[in-house]
Design an enzyme around this catalytic site. Structure first.
Site, mmCIF file in Angstrom:
data_model
loop_
_atom_site.group_PDB
_atom_site.id
_atom_site.type_symbol
_atom_site.label_atom_id
_atom_site.label_comp_id
_atom_site.label_asym_id
_atom_site.label_seq_id
_atom_site.Cartn_x
_atom_site.Cartn_y
_atom_site.Cartn_z
ATOM 1 N N ARG A 48 6.816 -8.535 -37.361
ATOM 2 C CA ARG A 48 5.787 -7.954 -36.685
ATOM 3 C C ARG A 48 4.831 -9.295 -36.146
ATOM 4 O O ARG A 48 4.919 -10.363 -36.590
ATOM 5 C CB ARG A 48 5.112 -7.023 -37.074
ATOM 6 C CG ARG A 48 6.101 -5.786 -37.603
ATOM 7 C CD ARG A 48 5.281 -4.824 -38.359
ATOM 8 N NE ARG A 48 3.899 -4.274 -37.918
ATOM 9 C CZ ARG A 48 2.866 -4.176 -38.920
ATOM 10 N NH1 ARG A 48 3.143 -3.835 -40.329
ATOM 11 N NH2 ARG A 48 1.677 -3.880 -38.696
ATOM 12 N N TYR A 97 7.674 -6.171 -48.397
ATOM 13 C CA TYR A 97 6.490 -6.079 -47.458
ATOM 14 C C TYR A 97 5.697 -7.612 -47.498
ATOM 15 O O TYR A 97 5.077 -7.412 -48.633
ATOM 16 C CB TYR A 97 5.961 -4.933 -47.094
ATOM 17 C CG TYR A 97 4.564 -4.906 -46.511
ATOM 18 C CD1 TYR A 97 4.655 -5.437 -44.909
ATOM 19 C CD2 TYR A 97 3.339 -5.005 -46.827
ATOM 20 C CE1 TYR A 97 3.848 -5.617 -44.187
ATOM 21 C CE2 TYR A 97 2.152 -5.140 -45.967
ATOM 22 C CZ TYR A 97 2.495 -5.544 -44.395
ATOM 23 O OH TYR A 97 1.554 -5.744 -43.876
ATOM 24 N N LYS A 145 4.192 3.061 -7.634
ATOM 25 C CA LYS A 145 5.612 2.623 -7.464
ATOM 26 C C LYS A 145 5.732 1.265 -7.899
ATOM 27 O O LYS A 145 6.594 0.961 -8.607
ATOM 28 C CB LYS A 145 6.381 2.851 -5.962
ATOM 29 C CG LYS A 145 7.619 2.388 -5.994
ATOM 30 C CD LYS A 145 8.429 2.817 -4.722
ATOM 31 C CE LYS A 145 7.901 2.233 -3.241
ATOM 32 N NZ LYS A 145 8.323 2.760 -2.274
ATOM 33 N N ASN A 164 10.855 -17.636 -54.001
ATOM 34 C CA ASN A 164 11.705 -16.444 -54.307
ATOM 35 C C ASN A 164 10.590 -15.244 -54.192
ATOM 36 O O ASN A 164 9.982 -15.097 -55.184
ATOM 37 C CB ASN A 164 12.730 -16.554 -55.312
ATOM 38 C CG ASN A 164 13.432 -15.572 -55.453
ATOM 39 O OD1 ASN A 164 14.466 -15.630 -54.578
ATOM 40 N ND2 ASN A 164 13.332 -14.622 -56.120
ATOM 41 N N TYR A 177 -4.240 -4.056 -47.674
ATOM 42 C CA TYR A 177 -5.166 -3.006 -47.197
ATOM 43 C C TYR A 177 -5.884 -2.219 -48.183
ATOM 44 O O TYR A 177 -5.260 -1.481 -48.930
ATOM 45 C CB TYR A 177 -4.622 -2.307 -45.945
ATOM 46 C CG TYR A 177 -5.430 -1.279 -45.339
ATOM 47 C CD1 TYR A 177 -6.465 -1.945 -44.550
ATOM 48 C CD2 TYR A 177 -5.277 -0.167 -45.237
ATOM 49 C CE1 TYR A 177 -7.546 -1.239 -43.876
ATOM 50 C CE2 TYR A 177 -5.704 0.769 -44.362
ATOM 51 C CZ TYR A 177 -6.947 0.453 -43.657
ATOM 52 O OH TYR A 177 -7.719 1.134 -42.715
ATOM 53 N N ALA A 226 0.873 -1.123 0.044
ATOM 54 C CA ALA A 226 -0.079 0.046 0.074
ATOM 55 C C ALA A 226 0.905 1.214 0.142
ATOM 56 O O ALA A 226 1.717 1.191 -0.628
ATOM 57 C CB ALA A 226 -0.990 -0.079 1.188
ATOM 58 N N ARG A 279 7.715 9.649 -3.541
ATOM 59 C CA ARG A 279 9.174 10.040 -3.808
ATOM 60 C C ARG A 279 9.566 9.815 -5.238
ATOM 61 O O ARG A 279 10.320 9.987 -5.891
ATOM 62 C CB ARG A 279 10.220 9.200 -2.931
ATOM 63 C CG ARG A 279 10.050 9.735 -1.413
ATOM 64 C CD ARG A 279 10.922 8.920 -0.295
ATOM 65 N NE ARG A 279 10.094 7.870 0.043
ATOM 66 C CZ ARG A 279 10.412 7.021 1.024
ATOM 67 N NH1 ARG A 279 11.489 6.982 1.558
ATOM 68 N NH2 ARG A 279 9.690 6.007 1.337
ATOM 69 N N GLY A 295 0.940 3.409 8.143
ATOM 70 C CA GLY A 295 2.238 3.124 8.141
ATOM 71 C C GLY A 295 2.720 1.355 8.075
ATOM 72 O O GLY A 295 1.706 0.909 7.973
ATOM 73 N N THR A 296 3.863 0.988 8.143
ATOM 74 C CA THR A 296 3.967 -0.521 7.980
ATOM 75 C C THR A 296 3.596 -1.206 8.786
ATOM 76 O O THR A 296 3.242 -2.485 8.575
ATOM 77 C CB THR A 296 5.683 -0.565 7.388
ATOM 78 O OG1 THR A 296 6.437 0.016 8.708
ATOM 79 C CG2 THR A 296 6.219 0.219 6.358
HETATM 80 C C1 UD1 Z 1 11.188 0.772 5.255
HETATM 81 C C2 UD1 Z 1 11.460 0.556 6.594
HETATM 82 C C3 UD1 Z 1 13.085 1.051 6.826
HETATM 83 C C4 UD1 Z 1 13.936 0.310 5.964
HETATM 84 C C5 UD1 Z 1 13.279 0.156 4.488
HETATM 85 C C6 UD1 Z 1 13.912 -0.718 3.727
HETATM 86 C C7 UD1 Z 1 9.525 1.039 8.205
HETATM 87 C C8 UD1 Z 1 8.959 1.947 9.054
HETATM 88 N N1 UD1 Z 1 10.750 1.488 7.771
HETATM 89 O O1 UD1 Z 1 11.370 2.381 4.903
HETATM 90 O O2 UD1 Z 1 13.433 0.531 8.166
HETATM 91 O O3 UD1 Z 1 15.266 0.604 5.992
HETATM 92 O O4 UD1 Z 1 11.997 0.118 4.483
HETATM 93 O O5 UD1 Z 1 13.748 -0.547 2.177
HETATM 94 O O6 UD1 Z 1 9.071 -0.116 7.821
HETATM 95 N N2 UD1 Z 1 3.541 0.530 2.933
HETATM 96 C C9 UD1 Z 1 2.119 0.062 3.226
HETATM 97 N N3 UD1 Z 1 1.237 0.541 4.001
HETATM 98 C C10 UD1 Z 1 1.853 2.011 4.469
HETATM 99 C C11 UD1 Z 1 3.089 2.443 4.540
HETATM 100 C C12 UD1 Z 1 4.075 1.564 3.546
HETATM 101 O O7 UD1 Z 1 1.786 -0.873 2.747
HETATM 102 O O8 UD1 Z 1 1.048 2.559 5.352
HETATM 103 C C13 UD1 Z 1 4.239 -0.110 1.982
HETATM 104 C C14 UD1 Z 1 4.729 0.211 0.803
HETATM 105 O O9 UD1 Z 1 4.204 0.165 -0.499
HETATM 106 C C15 UD1 Z 1 6.142 -0.065 0.632
HETATM 107 C C16 UD1 Z 1 6.525 -0.751 2.022
HETATM 108 O O10 UD1 Z 1 5.494 -0.841 2.832
HETATM 109 O O11 UD1 Z 1 6.133 -1.250 -0.252
HETATM 110 C C17 UD1 Z 1 7.677 0.087 2.704
HETATM 111 O O12 UD1 Z 1 7.156 1.649 2.809
HETATM 112 P P1 UD1 Z 1 8.332 2.613 2.387
HETATM 113 O O13 UD1 Z 1 7.424 3.845 2.531
HETATM 114 O O14 UD1 Z 1 8.960 2.348 1.066
HETATM 115 O O15 UD1 Z 1 9.267 2.365 3.608
HETATM 116 P P2 UD1 Z 1 10.795 2.989 3.736
HETATM 117 O O16 UD1 Z 1 10.828 4.428 3.979
HETATM 118 O O17 UD1 Z 1 11.500 2.520 2.437
HETATM 119 MG MG MG Z 2 10.784 1.818 0.589
#
Ligand code: UD1
Ligand code: MG
Length: 454
Positions: A333, A366, A24, A377, A387, A12, A17, A79-80
């Site tokens: 093609r 062609y 991404k 040949n 066409y 997600a 970036r 967040g993760t």
């Molecule tokens: C993360 C790690 C970091 C590590 C790096 C390695 C955390 C907080 N940080 O940072 O320690 O060094 O990866 O590459 O885990 N995602 C979700 N839901 C969310 C947020 C993110 O599914 O709410 C997914 C993103 O799609 C991505 C992955 O989690 O594929 C990591 O998120 P990203 O924002 O890339 O974390 P980094 O800043 O790279």
């Molecule tokens: Mg990352």
């Protein structure tokens, strides 16, 4: 029997970036969407993936998921740590082991995942994580170890002190975890000063509960690197492409100037084939043994047999049987099918057409929407006019026909077996077997009645 092995793959997030309208994890990387690399690595390491997606990208991403992948939806990007909670809640497995992976680490190898699994088992750890010493000019979480050298916690760069930012070891973001423990521990992660829940805090949760944490610090540069920007995407792609070429070389394929050639992960090449400099081999391309491709050829979704030569040409969706010679400067093609021993030379184009055994088409022609027999040949400058402005029509040419230079064939049309056309003929009516068609528009005469002066 051990419990099934799962992999939670986090995909997600907003990927700001990348500065892209495309998520991404859908950006192509060495021939596959970024996300596929983490998923395929998990599958190769024996795990069944559960991918965490945001609702906006779910439909687009479902299309590229390998069969058997489960989907969990994270409705708000918290967040993760929150993403892992969503995955835990979506899966009903209670025990066994889970890999927690990110969807943006395309260079993560299945062998590294197996190493994490083995390390965790060996240490009896709740969690084993992947680290690397990759300097301090990056956004990776930093690994904090105690005086005895044991991992204590991960600190994200955003929250790190200046001193912590200088720590030499980084978190690559791949974890092997005891699932039963994770089910319980995930509830103990809380939002931090940024308002997000960081999964990386799971290490401190384990340590606080007296659970051992193991770390594998990979010595392999680029292994498991994170892709957050297009600069990192290009760097990861270079690593993957080098690995793909090296694998092929070890399987018996010769590359002249390997760095100049790019090969997708999906391409198969048999032993003793030579890939010369400057080639691009993409998609579902398959190349047989003892063939020479290049220099400077592009092959996309194309099958090439054994002992072929493909020089400086572009082949898309084409099939070549054995002993075919193409180029320089030919264009095949989709639907071009060249049977054994066909030869095709400068500035020829073939589309949706079959050229049967031994047919030669050497210069400036062609052939589209056609069925060309054996040993035909095709003289220089022959054109199938397939066409009429509204519809495409087919051309059929029988075995052993001889099509003179600069012949125009107005489709639909059939040129019989052994028939011949004179140079510059504009053929608008079928030519019976063995007949000769000459003139504009062409009329058919018996071959024997006409002596061609030379
Ligand atoms: C993360 C790690 C970091 C590590 C790096 C390695 C955390 C907080 N940080 O940072 O320690 O060094 O990866 O590459 O885990 N995602 C979700 N839901 C969310 C947020 C993110 O599914 O709410 C997914 C993103 O799609 C991505 C992955 O989690 O594929 C990591 O998120 P990203 O924002 O890339 O974390 P980094 O800043 O790279
Ligand atoms: Mg990352």
């Amino acid at each position: 029997m051990s419990a099934p092995h799962l992999a939670f793959v986090l995909a997600a997030g907003q990927s700001k970036r990348m500065r892209s309208k495309t998520p991404k994890i859908l950006h192509p990387c060495a021939g596959k969407p970024l996300l596929r690399w983490s998923l395929d690595a998990a599958i190769a390491a024996g795990a069944r993936p559960v991918v965490v997606l945001s609702p906006e990208i779910e439909a687009a991403i479902r299309e590229i998921l390998p069969p058997g992948t489960a989907v969990a939806i994270q409705s708000t990007m918290r967040g993760t740590g929150d993403a892992v909670r969503v995955a835990v809640e979506a899966s009903d497995a209670r025990g066994g082991e889970v890999f927690v992976l990110y969807g943006d680490t395309p260079t993560l190898s299945p062998s590294t995942l197996e190493r994490l699994r083995a390390l965790r088992a060996e240490r009896g750890a709740a969690l084993a994580l992947l680290t690397a010493k990759v300097g301090t000019e990056n956004g990776y979480g930093r690994i904090v170890r105690d005086a005895a050298g044991d991992v204590q916690r991960i600190v994200e760069v955003r929250l790190a002190t200046a001193e912590e930012r200088q720590l030499p070891e980084s978190n690559l973001g791949a974890y092997a975890i005891d699932l039963a423990w994770l089910r319980d521990a995930i509830a103990r992660l809380a939002p931090n000063a940024t308002g997000e829940v960081f999964f990386t805090d799971i290490v401190a949760v384990a340590i606080a509960a007296g659970k051992p944490v193991a770390a594998f610090c990979t010595p392999d540069p680029g292994e498991g690197m994170g892709v957050n920007t297009r600069v990192e995407l290009a760097a990861a792609e270079m690593i993957l492409r080098r690995r793909i070429r090296e694998k092929l070389m070890l399987e018996g394929v010769t590359f002249h100037d390997p760095e100049s050639t790019q090969v997708d992960d999906t391409v198969r090449v048999a032993a003793d084939t030579v890939i010369e400099r400057g080639c691009v081999l993409e998609g579902a391309t398959v190349i047989g043994a003892d063939t020479r491709v290049g220099p400077y050829s592009i092959l996309r979704d194309t099958t090439v047999g054994a002992r072929c030569i493909v020089e400086a040409s572009v082949l898309e969706g084409a099939t070549l049987e054995d002993d075919v010679r193409i180029g320089p400067f030919s264009h095949l093609r989709p639907g071009a099918y060249l049977e054994q021993g066909v030869g095709m030379g400068n500035f020829g184009e073939v589309k949706a057409a079959r050229l049967r055994k031994g047919t030669k088409m050497h210069h400036f022609s062609y052939i589209g929407d056609a069925d060309v027999g054996e040993r035909v040949n095709i003289g220089a400058g022959t054109i199938t006019m397939n066409y009429d402005g509204a519809n495409k029509h087919r051309t059929t040419i029988g075995n052993d026909a001889f099509i003179g230079s600069d012949t125009l064939l107005r489709a639909p049309i059939t040129i019989g077996e052994g028939a011949m056309t004179g140079a510059g003929a504009v053929v608008t009516k079928d030519v019976a077997p063995g007949m000769l068609a000459v003139g504009v528009p062409a009329r058919s005469i018996k071959k024997a009645e006409k002596k061609i002066k030379t």
